[in-house]
Design a protein around this motif. Sequence first.
Motif: not given
Length: 362
Positions: A34-44, A58-70
């Motif tokens: 698993e890849q774990v994303v914490r607040p301040g990290g990048s989902i992408q 993706v742990l609780p938090g607000t993430y300001r980005e768009s995520v592209l899955i291919t």
Amino acid sequence: MRKKHIKCLVGITVITATAMGAAVVPSSAAAPREQVVRPGGSIQKAVNAAGPGGTVVVLPGTYRESVLITKPGLTLRGTGGRTVIMPAKAGKATKAANTCAAGGNGICVVGTKTRIVHDVHIRSLTVSGFKKSGVWASWTNGLAVHRVTAKNNGTWGIAQERSTRGDFRRNTATANGDAGIFIANSVSEEGGATDTRGTEIQNNTLRGNRIGVTARRVRNLLIDGNLISGNCSGVFVVGDESKPAAGAMTVSGNRILGNNKFCAATPRLSAIQGSGIVLTGSEATVVRDNVIRNNVGATPLSGGILLFKSFVGALNTDNTITRNLVQGNKPADLANGDTTGKGNTFTSNQCGTSVPAGMCAK
């Protein structure tokens, strides 16, 4: 037993297993971690680092980005309403912004005609405030979107085109500019209806959108068990003169209540208000066992269940409307506004009014 004998036996065991065709798996081999994303990290960045078949949590938090899955088989999982994906703040966009962000979408699952993306799962998160769609998919097979909240997006909450075997379940789509859930053959070109090969839209809550569910130029799907209320229209099945025609779908077991929001006309569609289920240019669609109440309006598309000749002249043919509870809708509970269409039947529907008269069960 002496050590020498033990070593011999181990060697014999490995040789025997290999001779019998058994795979000898190195101890370092394991399922993708698993890849774990914490607040301040990048989902992408986590998505990019995950292998096909991997999981991004993706742990609780607000993430300001768009995520592209291919990548095929990837799972993107949040923690429900506590994991929120929103657009990047003004002035924060960079040259590295992906095509999902450039298109104004929140999460994109994108393949190509020659490279379909299979079996991506998106679960338990919120996408909000994007200019276009909360979740956008194109050229996918087996996409599953479960327990996602898509709200306040400019066009669609959750949308899929050119795709098959989608599974949209237990999502909430509210206050999106067009449809809460949108399934289409293509948004960029005309053409015959796509066979979705059993796409399912089940047990979702769709409120305050322009339309709850739009199925546009598609075939072979199920719209079942959804709560659809407070939109301008509940379910809209759209076909045109292209072949194959839209339809061959089932709309069943939904509660479609008070979709009385007013939406002004667009270049492609008249004003809509108070529409429960509308079929335009559909063939062989079954509408059964729905509860459709108190959808009230004064537009050409108002009423409980309405067959309407499409704006490009395509007829409704061989549709079956049966065993629905349709009450309190105006101007009528049932309306066949496509009298030139052939083979459409209304049977065993509990209703108060119909146009023409006589279509309600006695």
